[in-house]
Structures are given as C-alpha cells and as structure tokens.
Design an enzyme around this catalytic site. Structure first.
Site, PDB file in Angstrom:
ATOM      1  N   ARG A  71      11.653  -5.225   5.096  1.00 25.50           N
ATOM      2  CA  ARG A  71      11.374  -3.807   4.776  1.00 25.50           C
ATOM      3  C   ARG A  71      12.328  -2.854   5.479  1.00 25.50           C
ATOM      4  O   ARG A  71      12.706  -3.037   6.623  1.00 25.50           O
ATOM      5  CB  ARG A  71       9.945  -3.455   5.181  1.00 25.50           C
ATOM      6  CG  ARG A  71       9.689  -1.944   5.102  1.00 25.50           C
ATOM      7  CD  ARG A  71       8.263  -1.564   5.230  1.00 25.50           C
ATOM      8  NE  ARG A  71       7.554  -2.332   6.213  1.00 25.50           N
ATOM      9  CZ  ARG A  71       6.226  -2.471   6.202  1.00 25.50           C
ATOM     10  NH1 ARG A  71       5.514  -1.902   5.262  1.00 25.50           N
ATOM     11  NH2 ARG A  71       5.644  -3.167   7.141  1.00 25.50           N
ATOM     12  N   LYS A 129       0.842  -1.213   0.000  1.00 25.87           N
ATOM     13  CA  LYS A 129       0.000   0.000   0.000  1.00 25.87           C
ATOM     14  C   LYS A 129       0.873   1.258   0.000  1.00 25.87           C
ATOM     15  O   LYS A 129       0.672   2.157  -0.793  1.00 25.87           O
ATOM     16  CB  LYS A 129      -0.918   0.035   1.244  1.00 25.87           C
ATOM     17  CG  LYS A 129      -1.883  -1.121   1.350  1.00 25.87           C
ATOM     18  CD  LYS A 129      -2.781  -0.992   2.580  1.00 25.87           C
ATOM     19  CE  LYS A 129      -2.059  -1.157   3.902  1.00 25.87           C
ATOM     20  NZ  LYS A 129      -1.489  -2.487   4.150  1.00 25.87           N
ATOM     21  N   ARG A 179      -1.035  -9.440  12.603  1.00 30.88           N
ATOM     22  CA  ARG A 179      -1.557  -8.384  11.704  1.00 30.88           C
ATOM     23  C   ARG A 179      -2.380  -9.005  10.566  1.00 30.88           C
ATOM     24  O   ARG A 179      -3.415  -8.481  10.172  1.00 30.88           O
ATOM     25  CB  ARG A 179      -0.402  -7.545  11.140  1.00 30.88           C
ATOM     26  CG  ARG A 179       0.138  -6.570  12.188  1.00 30.88           C
ATOM     27  CD  ARG A 179       1.560  -6.127  11.911  1.00 30.88           C
ATOM     28  NE  ARG A 179       1.721  -5.371  10.689  1.00 30.88           N
ATOM     29  CZ  ARG A 179       2.912  -5.102  10.153  1.00 30.88           C
ATOM     30  NH1 ARG A 179       4.031  -5.537  10.722  1.00 30.88           N
ATOM     31  NH2 ARG A 179       2.986  -4.408   9.042  1.00 30.88           N
ATOM     32  N   ARG A 182      10.849  -1.050  11.109  1.00 28.35           N
ATOM     33  CA  ARG A 182       9.704  -0.811  11.992  1.00 28.35           C
ATOM     34  C   ARG A 182       9.651  -1.855  13.092  1.00 28.35           C
ATOM     35  O   ARG A 182       9.962  -3.011  12.858  1.00 28.35           O
ATOM     36  CB  ARG A 182       8.412  -0.865  11.172  1.00 28.35           C
ATOM     37  CG  ARG A 182       7.969   0.506  10.708  1.00 28.35           C
ATOM     38  CD  ARG A 182       6.865   0.455   9.714  1.00 28.35           C
ATOM     39  NE  ARG A 182       5.733  -0.391  10.089  1.00 28.35           N
ATOM     40  CZ  ARG A 182       4.666  -0.570   9.316  1.00 28.35           C
ATOM     41  NH1 ARG A 182       4.601   0.028   8.135  1.00 28.35           N
ATOM     42  NH2 ARG A 182       3.679  -1.335   9.702  1.00 28.35           N
ATOM     43  N   ARG A 208     -10.325   0.325   7.884  1.00 33.87           N
ATOM     44  CA  ARG A 208      -9.945  -1.073   8.112  1.00 33.87           C
ATOM     45  C   ARG A 208     -11.024  -1.868   8.820  1.00 33.87           C
ATOM     46  O   ARG A 208     -10.827  -3.045   9.101  1.00 33.87           O
ATOM     47  CB  ARG A 208      -8.705  -1.111   9.001  1.00 33.87           C
ATOM     48  CG  ARG A 208      -7.448  -1.197   8.184  1.00 33.87           C
ATOM     49  CD  ARG A 208      -6.324  -1.500   9.126  1.00 33.87           C
ATOM     50  NE  ARG A 208      -5.280  -0.576   8.847  1.00 33.87           N
ATOM     51  CZ  ARG A 208      -4.021  -0.919   8.679  1.00 33.87           C
ATOM     52  NH1 ARG A 208      -3.642  -2.151   8.823  1.00 33.87           N
ATOM     53  NH2 ARG A 208      -3.122  -0.029   8.402  1.00 33.87           N
TER      54      ARG A 208
HETATM   55  P1  AP5 Z   1       4.754  -1.584   1.831  1.00 34.91           P
HETATM   56  O1  AP5 Z   1       4.451  -0.763   0.633  1.00 34.91           O
HETATM   57  O2  AP5 Z   1       5.446  -0.939   2.965  1.00 34.91           O
HETATM   58  O3  AP5 Z   1       3.431  -2.369   2.329  1.00 34.91           O
HETATM   59  P2  AP5 Z   1       2.159  -1.867   3.128  1.00 34.91           P
HETATM   60  O4  AP5 Z   1       0.975  -2.509   2.495  1.00 34.91           O
HETATM   61  O5  AP5 Z   1       2.165  -0.399   3.256  1.00 34.91           O
HETATM   62  O6  AP5 Z   1       2.422  -2.601   4.499  1.00 34.91           O
HETATM   63  P3  AP5 Z   1       2.278  -2.088   5.992  1.00 34.91           P
HETATM   64  O7  AP5 Z   1       3.024  -3.079   6.820  1.00 34.91           O
HETATM   65  O8  AP5 Z   1       2.656  -0.662   6.119  1.00 34.91           O
HETATM   66  O9  AP5 Z   1       0.772  -2.287   6.236  1.00 34.91           O
HETATM   67  P4  AP5 Z   1       0.075  -2.408   7.594  1.00 34.91           P
HETATM   68  O10 AP5 Z   1      -1.304  -2.315   7.170  1.00 34.91           O
HETATM   69  O11 AP5 Z   1       0.415  -3.607   8.386  1.00 34.91           O
HETATM   70  O12 AP5 Z   1       0.734  -1.245   8.454  1.00 34.91           O
HETATM   71  P5  AP5 Z   1       0.265   0.230   8.778  1.00 34.91           P
HETATM   72  O13 AP5 Z   1       1.454   1.052   8.911  1.00 34.91           O
HETATM   73  O14 AP5 Z   1      -0.786   0.637   7.841  1.00 34.91           O
HETATM   74  O15 AP5 Z   1       5.617  -2.839   1.329  1.00 34.91           O
HETATM   75  C1  AP5 Z   1       6.115  -3.810   2.236  1.00 34.91           C
HETATM   76  C2  AP5 Z   1       7.495  -4.286   1.804  1.00 34.91           C
HETATM   77  O16 AP5 Z   1       7.386  -5.001   0.575  1.00 34.91           O
HETATM   78  C3  AP5 Z   1       8.502  -3.153   1.526  1.00 34.91           C
HETATM   79  O17 AP5 Z   1       9.756  -3.577   1.901  1.00 34.91           O
HETATM   80  C4  AP5 Z   1       8.423  -2.974  -0.011  1.00 34.91           C
HETATM   81  O18 AP5 Z   1       9.642  -2.481  -0.549  1.00 34.91           O
HETATM   82  C5  AP5 Z   1       8.133  -4.386  -0.466  1.00 34.91           C
HETATM   83  N1  AP5 Z   1       7.281  -4.445  -1.670  1.00 34.91           N
HETATM   84  C6  AP5 Z   1       6.184  -3.670  -1.941  1.00 34.91           C
HETATM   85  N2  AP5 Z   1       5.633  -4.048  -3.126  1.00 34.91           N
HETATM   86  C7  AP5 Z   1       6.390  -5.096  -3.581  1.00 34.91           C
HETATM   87  C8  AP5 Z   1       6.337  -5.918  -4.767  1.00 34.91           C
HETATM   88  N3  AP5 Z   1       5.374  -5.738  -5.686  1.00 34.91           N
HETATM   89  N4  AP5 Z   1       7.252  -6.885  -4.898  1.00 34.91           N
HETATM   90  C9  AP5 Z   1       8.237  -7.077  -3.957  1.00 34.91           C
HETATM   91  N5  AP5 Z   1       8.348  -6.320  -2.829  1.00 34.91           N
HETATM   92  C10 AP5 Z   1       7.439  -5.339  -2.653  1.00 34.91           C
HETATM   93  O19 AP5 Z   1      -0.403   0.021  10.211  1.00 34.91           O
HETATM   94  C11 AP5 Z   1       0.403  -0.334  11.317  1.00 34.91           C
HETATM   95  C12 AP5 Z   1      -0.471  -0.549  12.535  1.00 34.91           C
HETATM   96  O20 AP5 Z   1      -1.159   0.665  12.860  1.00 34.91           O
HETATM   97  C13 AP5 Z   1      -1.573  -1.608  12.384  1.00 34.91           C
HETATM   98  O21 AP5 Z   1      -1.096  -2.893  12.692  1.00 34.91           O
HETATM   99  C14 AP5 Z   1      -2.587  -1.105  13.416  1.00 34.91           C
HETATM  100  O22 AP5 Z   1      -2.198  -1.445  14.722  1.00 34.91           O
HETATM  101  C15 AP5 Z   1      -2.471   0.411  13.289  1.00 34.91           C
HETATM  102  N6  AP5 Z   1      -3.429   0.980  12.310  1.00 34.91           N
HETATM  103  C16 AP5 Z   1      -3.131   1.645  11.150  1.00 34.91           C
HETATM  104  N7  AP5 Z   1      -4.249   2.029  10.527  1.00 34.91           N
HETATM  105  C17 AP5 Z   1      -5.297   1.607  11.294  1.00 34.91           C
HETATM  106  C18 AP5 Z   1      -6.706   1.696  11.157  1.00 34.91           C
HETATM  107  N8  AP5 Z   1      -7.293   2.295  10.097  1.00 34.91           N
HETATM  108  N9  AP5 Z   1      -7.472   1.160  12.129  1.00 34.91           N
HETATM  109  C19 AP5 Z   1      -6.920   0.553  13.227  1.00 34.91           C
HETATM  110  N10 AP5 Z   1      -5.581   0.432  13.402  1.00 34.91           N
HETATM  111  C20 AP5 Z   1      -4.777   0.952  12.443  1.00 34.91           C
HETATM  112 MG    MG Z   2       2.382   0.947   4.907  1.00 38.26          MG
END
Ligand code: AP5
Ligand code: MG
Ligand code: ZN
Length: 214
Positions: A124, A13, A167, A156, A85
C-alpha cells in the site's frame, strides 16, 4: 445515508469509502486516519494510541470513542471506516445515534481471504488526502505522487507483514462478533472483496442505490 464498513485490515475499507464519498457525497470518517493525525500532532491522545497501533493492537475503546463521538453527532450522513471494532464501541454508537433520533442504514462487510490481506497492506501507498494506492493493484499515474492532490505518497508504519498478523488476529478476536450483532439487527450486507476494486464498488453501489430508493 449512514453506513459502517466492516472488514479486516487491508481489505479495502478506505478505498471503497473514498469511492462512496465521491459518488454519494457522504462524509468519510476513518478512526485510523484520525488516530494517525493525533499521533502526528503529538497530542496526549496520540501518544496513548501510538503504543497500541505500532503493535497492531486495538486502541482502548474510551480513546477511540473520545475522538469520534462529536463527529458522529455533528454529521447527518456518514461512512464509518474502522469504527466500531468492538461490541462496546457498537453499543456506544447505538446509544449516540439513539440520543440523536437517528439510526444506521446498513453495515457492509467486505470479505477478503486472509492470504490477500498481507500483500495488500505491504504494497500500500497512502496519501494525506485519504487516497490509497497499491504498488501492483492500483498504482498512481506518476510514481510516488497522488493522482488526486499531487501529494507525496508514503508507507504506513504499521504496514509490515509482522504487524499485519497481529492486526488480523485483533480483528478475529474483537471485531468478528460484530458481524453477528448487525446480522441480528437485520442490517448486515456482505460483498466479495476478493475481486477488482471497481467490481467491489459495483456491489456496494447496488446496495446503496436500493437504500436511497426505499
Ligand atoms: P485499503 O482500502 O487501504 O484497506 P483498509 O481496509 O482501509 O485497510 P487498513 O489497513 O486501513 O485497515 P486497518 O483496519 O488495519 O487500519 P486503520 O487505519 O483502520 O486497501 C489496502 C490496500 O489494498 C491498498 O493498497 C489498496 O490500494 C489495495 N486494495 C484495496 N482494494 C483492493 C482490491 N479490491 N483489489 C486489489 N487491491 C486492493 O487502523 C489502524 C490502527 O488504528 C488499528 O490497528 C488500531 O490500532 C487503531 N484503530 C483504528 N480504529 C480503531 C477502533 N475503532 N478501535 C480501536 N483501535 C482502532
Ligand atoms: Mg484504511
Ligand atoms: Zn492525495
């Protein structure tokens, strides 16, 4: 253009949102980044959120809605990364947009098989500017340094295999129902996230170019 990126943790994402932001000049809002910022600053909200984030659980709806509501109202165009979410969050988003006389253009679901998600998150490297890299799949030009801003890359705290399992479980229990919700509204689009970053972006670009034309 108003869009939501819906995908499991580590699916790409953040990576795709940054590419969309650069190409289409639309602001990227990540609730994960906003929450991590609050944790770093040590705000009351940040302290509340941290307990959940460390365990890989979702932060309570009212906390997340509290940090994002004004941003959505302020901006005419946006990419929402990691919000909504839960069904409750999706309904609140609809209400906020309704009040402003706006609507979502599209919800893009990025599909990636579970077994890929853990290796993506564990490898990552993140930067404070929002850019993300991967040790194998998308390494920076200079080790440990962000190509875009020269900042120092970090891992992270929640990017461990153990936290990733919880997750992914939270995603399946709480977020998957949104796929049906947006499908029924007729605005869901799906892309294959199990291919190179450029190829995923190419699929997204096709969807967004079509929206721009309509
Ligand atoms: P990346 O682009 O970083 O993936 P992402 O989908 O953004 O993954 P996140 O881990 O950030 O998602 P998340 O939903 O768990 O975390 P968030 O910060 O939102 O890519 C990942 C890796 O893969 C990178 O190394 C990249 O280079 C690589 N990559 C990407 N595309 C690729 C490809 N095509 N091929 C190969 N490699 C690739 O949330 C964190 C926490 O916050 C949650 O656990 C929760 O506790 C809280 N939170 C956030 N939002 C909410 C909400 N709305 N409601 C409740 N809690 C929330
Ligand atoms: Mg992210
Ligand atoms: Zn950077």
């Amino acid at each position: 253009m108003r869009l939501v990126l819906l995908a499991p943790p580590g699916a790409g994402k953040g990576t795709q949102a940054e590419l969309i932001e650069q190409k289409f000049r639309v602001a990227h809002i990540s609730t994960g980044d906003l929450l991590r910022e609050a944790v770093k600053k040590g705000t009351i909200l940040g302290l509340k959120a941290k307990k959940y984030m460390d365990k890989g659980e979702l932060v309570p709806d009212e906390v997340v809605i509290g940090i994002i509501k004004d941003k959505i109202k302020e901006l005419n165009d946006f990419i929402l990364d990691g919000f909504p979410r839960t069904l409750e969050q999706a309904k609140v988003l609809d209400r906020i947009l309704d009040e402003e006389g706006k609507k979502l253009d599209t919800v893009i679901e990025i599909q990636v098989p579970d077994e890929r998600l853990v290796e993506r998150a564990v490898g990552r490297l993140s930067c404070k500017c929002g850019e993300v890299y991967h040790e194998i799949y998308n390494p920076p030009r200079t080790e440990g340094i962000c190509d875009r801003c020269g900042g120092k890359l970090y891992k992270r705290e929640d990017d461990t295999a153990e936290t990733m399992y919880s997750r992914i479980k939270s995603y399946k229990m709480k977020t998957i129902p949104l796929i049906k919700y947006y499908f029924q509204k007729g605005i869901l689009r799906t892309v294959n996230g199990d291919q190179d970053i450029e190829k995923v972006f190419w699929e997204i670009e096709k969807i967004l170019n079509k929206i721009k034309k309509d």
